[in-house]
Scaffold this motif. Structure first.
Motif, PDB file in Angstrom:
ATOM      1  N   GLN A 143      45.792  11.486  42.649  1.00  0.00           N
ATOM      2  CA  GLN A 143      44.501  11.120  42.858  1.00  0.00           C
ATOM      3  C   GLN A 143      43.854  11.389  44.097  1.00  0.00           C
ATOM      4  O   GLN A 143      42.921  11.466  44.336  1.00  0.00           O
ATOM      5  CB  GLN A 143      44.371  10.074  42.043  1.00  0.00           C
ATOM      6  N   GLN A 144      44.786  10.882  45.000  1.00  0.00           N
ATOM      7  CA  GLN A 144      44.203  10.678  46.480  1.00  0.00           C
ATOM      8  C   GLN A 144      44.501  11.896  47.516  1.00  0.00           C
ATOM      9  O   GLN A 144      43.667  11.950  48.320  1.00  0.00           O
ATOM     10  CB  GLN A 144      45.016   9.282  46.932  1.00  0.00           C
ATOM     11  N   LYS A 145      45.488  12.497  46.981  1.00  0.00           N
ATOM     12  CA  LYS A 145      45.831  13.655  48.162  1.00  0.00           C
ATOM     13  C   LYS A 145      45.765  15.269  47.293  1.00  0.00           C
ATOM     14  O   LYS A 145      45.997  15.446  46.128  1.00  0.00           O
ATOM     15  CB  LYS A 145      47.279  13.382  48.591  1.00  0.00           C
ATOM     16  N   THR A 146      46.079  16.150  48.205  1.00  0.00           N
ATOM     17  CA  THR A 146      46.280  17.672  47.560  1.00  0.00           C
ATOM     18  C   THR A 146      47.440  18.183  48.358  1.00  0.00           C
ATOM     19  O   THR A 146      47.882  18.009  49.553  1.00  0.00           O
ATOM     20  CB  THR A 146      44.950  18.203  48.037  1.00  0.00           C
ATOM     21  N   PHE A 147      48.288  19.125  47.595  1.00  0.00           N
ATOM     22  CA  PHE A 147      49.296  19.946  48.144  1.00  0.00           C
ATOM     23  C   PHE A 147      48.675  21.311  48.025  1.00  0.00           C
ATOM     24  O   PHE A 147      48.148  21.716  46.906  1.00  0.00           O
ATOM     25  CB  PHE A 147      50.355  19.868  47.501  1.00  0.00           C
ATOM     26  N   TYR A 148      48.850  22.157  49.241  1.00  0.00           N
ATOM     27  CA  TYR A 148      48.662  23.607  49.049  1.00  0.00           C
ATOM     28  C   TYR A 148      50.183  24.182  49.292  1.00  0.00           C
ATOM     29  O   TYR A 148      50.818  23.882  50.212  1.00  0.00           O
ATOM     30  CB  TYR A 148      48.020  23.891  50.013  1.00  0.00           C
ATOM     31  N   ILE A 149      50.682  24.838  48.256  1.00  0.00           N
ATOM     32  CA  ILE A 149      52.070  25.437  48.588  1.00  0.00           C
ATOM     33  C   ILE A 149      52.117  26.791  48.123  1.00  0.00           C
ATOM     34  O   ILE A 149      51.593  27.326  47.055  1.00  0.00           O
ATOM     35  CB  ILE A 149      52.659  24.441  47.329  1.00  0.00           C
ATOM     36  N   ILE A 150      52.793  27.478  49.288  1.00  0.00           N
ATOM     37  CA  ILE A 150      52.910  28.949  49.102  1.00  0.00           C
ATOM     38  C   ILE A 150      54.651  29.258  49.095  1.00  0.00           C
ATOM     39  O   ILE A 150      55.234  28.981  49.999  1.00  0.00           O
ATOM     40  CB  ILE A 150      52.410  29.614  50.337  1.00  0.00           C
ATOM     41  N   PRO A 151      55.035  29.216  47.786  1.00  0.00           N
ATOM     42  CA  PRO A 151      56.599  29.495  47.680  1.00  0.00           C
ATOM     43  C   PRO A 151      57.149  30.599  48.832  1.00  0.00           C
ATOM     44  O   PRO A 151      57.992  30.217  49.260  1.00  0.00           O
ATOM     45  CB  PRO A 151      56.693  29.890  46.129  1.00  0.00           C
ATOM     46  N   THR A 152      56.813  31.874  48.863  1.00  0.00           N
ATOM     47  CA  THR A 152      57.127  32.825  49.698  1.00  0.00           C
ATOM     48  C   THR A 152      56.048  33.422  50.476  1.00  0.00           C
ATOM     49  O   THR A 152      55.109  33.778  50.053  1.00  0.00           O
ATOM     50  CB  THR A 152      58.121  33.879  49.035  1.00  0.00           C
ATOM     51  N   ILE A 153      56.107  33.486  51.663  1.00  0.00           N
ATOM     52  CA  ILE A 153      55.037  34.281  52.785  1.00  0.00           C
ATOM     53  C   ILE A 153      55.710  35.400  53.132  1.00  0.00           C
ATOM     54  O   ILE A 153      55.144  36.047  54.201  1.00  0.00           O
ATOM     55  CB  ILE A 153      54.600  33.260  53.753  1.00  0.00           C
ATOM     56  N   ASN A 154      56.631  35.809  52.547  1.00  0.00           N
ATOM     57  CA  ASN A 154      57.510  37.016  53.010  1.00  0.00           C
ATOM     58  C   ASN A 154      57.999  37.831  51.793  1.00  0.00           C
ATOM     59  O   ASN A 154      59.104  37.920  51.563  1.00  0.00           O
ATOM     60  CB  ASN A 154      58.597  36.986  54.017  1.00  0.00           C
TER      61      ASN A 154
END
Length: 583
Positions: A143-154
């Motif tokens: 409710q208060q925060k956000t996650f940005y998640i990229i599992p693999t950048i390669n």
């Protein structure tokens, strides 16, 4: 009449196609819930194995579909070979715009052979989404925060590592062949998978001139012979052939670039530091991440997953960058690092240049140096996890790898030595550890370590700025004026601006606004008790605050031409979120 048998999987598929429901091995009613684990997840994922790019894509799509109010899937660009780079935004979308909440960024698998970072990152998405309804802490956090998640950048190098012959230490990029011996040819003498098992292991041969003997404790292993002891074997390196007929084997292997030397902070060319490519952000994957971060100024914390060694790393990467970390920032890092050591046994909190070596152009330093973001890089898979004890490096640690493979994996991580008639070396033996060991977690250790590392990133996200408006006081002045004083507090340890951010003015100041229309003066108080403050003469209704410190506060004051002013106050911070309250 002859009986005919059909594979179970085929029968189940046919029944499902015809609308017949097959029974599950367990139903939720048959399961006693284990603490800290989703009881009946909407998306079932086995976290004791690794997924290729298609598998990761499918899990991402399933999570976004099953939790539309919590998980959003989008692409930030394409890899070199055209694979989509997926990012998952995780937040409670019903409680506000994710871009207006303090955010945590997580990625993994920047290097081809450092695969488990993708599973650790994906596990975080899965755990947050599946626990949202039943776990009060997780619910309040999203409710208060956000996650940005990229599992693999390669993703290109990931699929190369998984689907093509490799060893645990294969080139980090997984592509870009180079002419390492200057003969005008590339890849003509790189390791070959001679026994076609998908793993590049080692070659050895018996020789009276060898300097190795069989380990009497484990015959799979070669150990150096003592100086006064004759050897019986010689090691010939990775399995391979003399493909160009020059009498040498494996002398012209595939070259590589290092995606973690490509970032635009203290970047150095290849002749100074091996692995750098053409220029900063010359790799499309890193450019896509950079552009994404620039579009999301609410990112206040970051984590990049690597392997291996069991290290919780923070910058500076090079000694020359010490001035980008001052006492205040170091204090925040130290508090978070101490917590990480507690929740991830066997991992050690370290500074890259001081405890390892100098590294230039790293993702870690770009995030902190160029964006002022508190950032860690965890080197996953600690040797401690093998037998729950710390060991010395070198021979003792190598021996433990063989013992662990024998005692807990039952030699499943090893290609048994087998003879091969080599056209250059004659009769040799091929064998050694498979590409999935020891850098990658064995299956039974994967989920536990994923959970512990996830817990650290969740704690770091919890400690992102949490702003509160409190102690709003009014005082009547003469001539119809009213003095309004407010305290803006930050209840977490991470400030709204790191010292690096403040030094280079990376992000705009925080805004504290009073919505009354008749404000005649606004001040940022230096000492409210002594009535000392600095007046902001332009636009006094929206005061500009350089920083709201961690576990600290600032006081502001307005003079309003009204007996009953509008006491609606808004705090707008890029990394601290937006808070509005009427008193």
């Amino acid at each position: 009449m002859k009986k005919r048998f059909f594979p179970v999987a085929l029968v189940a598929s046919l029944l499902a196609f015809c609308g017949v429901q097959t029974s599950r091995a367990q139903t939720p009613e048959q399961v006693f819930r284990a603490a800290g684990t989703p009881h009946n997840p909407k998306v079932s994922v086995s976290w004791n194995r690794y997924y290729d790019y298609a598998g990761i894509t499918q899990i991402c799509q399933q999570l976004a579909k099953a939790h539309p109010d919590l998980v959003k899937l989008e692409t930030i660009g394409d890899s070199y070979e055209g694979r989509r780079l997926w990012v998952l935004t995780v937040s409670d979308f019903k409680t506000g715009d994710p871009l207006r909440k303090p955010a945590m960024y997580i990625d993994g698998n920047i290097h081809s052979n450092e695969i488990q970072g993708a599973e650790f990152a994906l596990y975080t998405v899965w755990y947050l989404a599946e626990n949202f309804q039943d776990n009060r802490f997780i619910k309040e956090l999203l409710q208060q925060k956000t996650f940005y998640i990229i599992p693999t950048i390669n993703p290109d190098a990931r699929d190369n590592f998984m689907h093509k012959p490799n060893n645990a230490h294969s080139p980090r990029s997984g592509m870009m062949p180079l002419d390492d011996d200057g003969d005008g040819l590339v890849d003509e003498d790189q390791p070959d998978d001679l026994n076609k098992d998908g793993h590049i292991t080692f070659m050895r041969r018996k020789s009276p001139n060898g300097r190795y003997i069989l380990d009497p404790q484990n015959p799979l292993r070669l150990i150096p012979a003592k100086p006064d002891q004759p050897g019986t074997y010689e090691l010939l390196g990775y399995e391979g052939l003399d493909n160009d007929g020059d009498g040498k084997v494996n002398e012209d292997p595939i070259g590589y670039y290092d995606p973690n030397r490509d970032w635009g902070w203290n970047w150095q060319p290849d002749y100074i530091q091996r692995g750098a490519f053409k220029y900063p952000f010359s790799l499309p994957e890193n450019r896509a991440v950079k552009d994404f971060v620039l579009r999301h100024p609410n990112i206040a914390g970051a984590q990049s997953y690597h392997n291996n060694g069991g290290m919780i790393l923070r910058g500076p990467g090079a000694e020359e960058d010490q001035n980008t970390y001052n006492r205040d920032d170091n204090q925040v890092y130290d508090l978070l690092g101490k917590y990480a050591e507690q929740v991830i046994p066997g991992y050690t909190y370290m500074v890259v240049y001081r405890d390892l070596y100098s590294a230039f152009g790293g993702e870690l330093d770009w995030f902190h140096g160029a964006r002022g973001i508190f950032t860690f890089t965890n080197e996953l898979m600690s040797p401690y996890l093998q037998f729950d004890r710390k060991t010395a490096s070198g021979q003792e640690r190598e021996a433990e790898q063989y013992d662990f493979n024998k005692m807990l994996l039952f030699n499943d991580a090893f290609v048994e030595w087998e003879p091969f008639d080599h056209p250059t070396y004659g009769m040799v033996e091929i064998g050694g550890f498979k590409k999935n060991y020891p850098r990658a977690h064995p299956g039974f250790l994967l989920e536990e370590d994923a959970h512990r590392n996830m817990a650290f990133t969740v704690y770091q996200t919890y400690q992102l700025p949490q702003l509160e408006i409190r102690e709003v006081q009014t005082r009547k002045l003469s001539n119809g004026l009213t003095e309004v004083t407010a305290t803006i507090a930050n209840n977490r340890i991470i400030p709204t601006h790191s010292s690096q951010d403040l030094k280079y003015k990376i992000e705009r100041p925080d805004y504290v606004s009073l919505k009354d229309q008749s404000i005649v003066a606004g001040l940022v108080m230096e000492n409210a008790d002594l009535n000392l403050g600095k007046e902001q003469k332009q636009n006094p209704s929206r005061l500009e605050i350089p920083n709201i410190p961690g576990m600290g506060y600032v006081k502001v004051r307005w003079i309003v031409l009204a007996n009953k002013p509008d006491l609606t106050i808004e705090v707008d911070s890029r990394k601290g979120g937006v808070v509005t309250q009427k008193f």
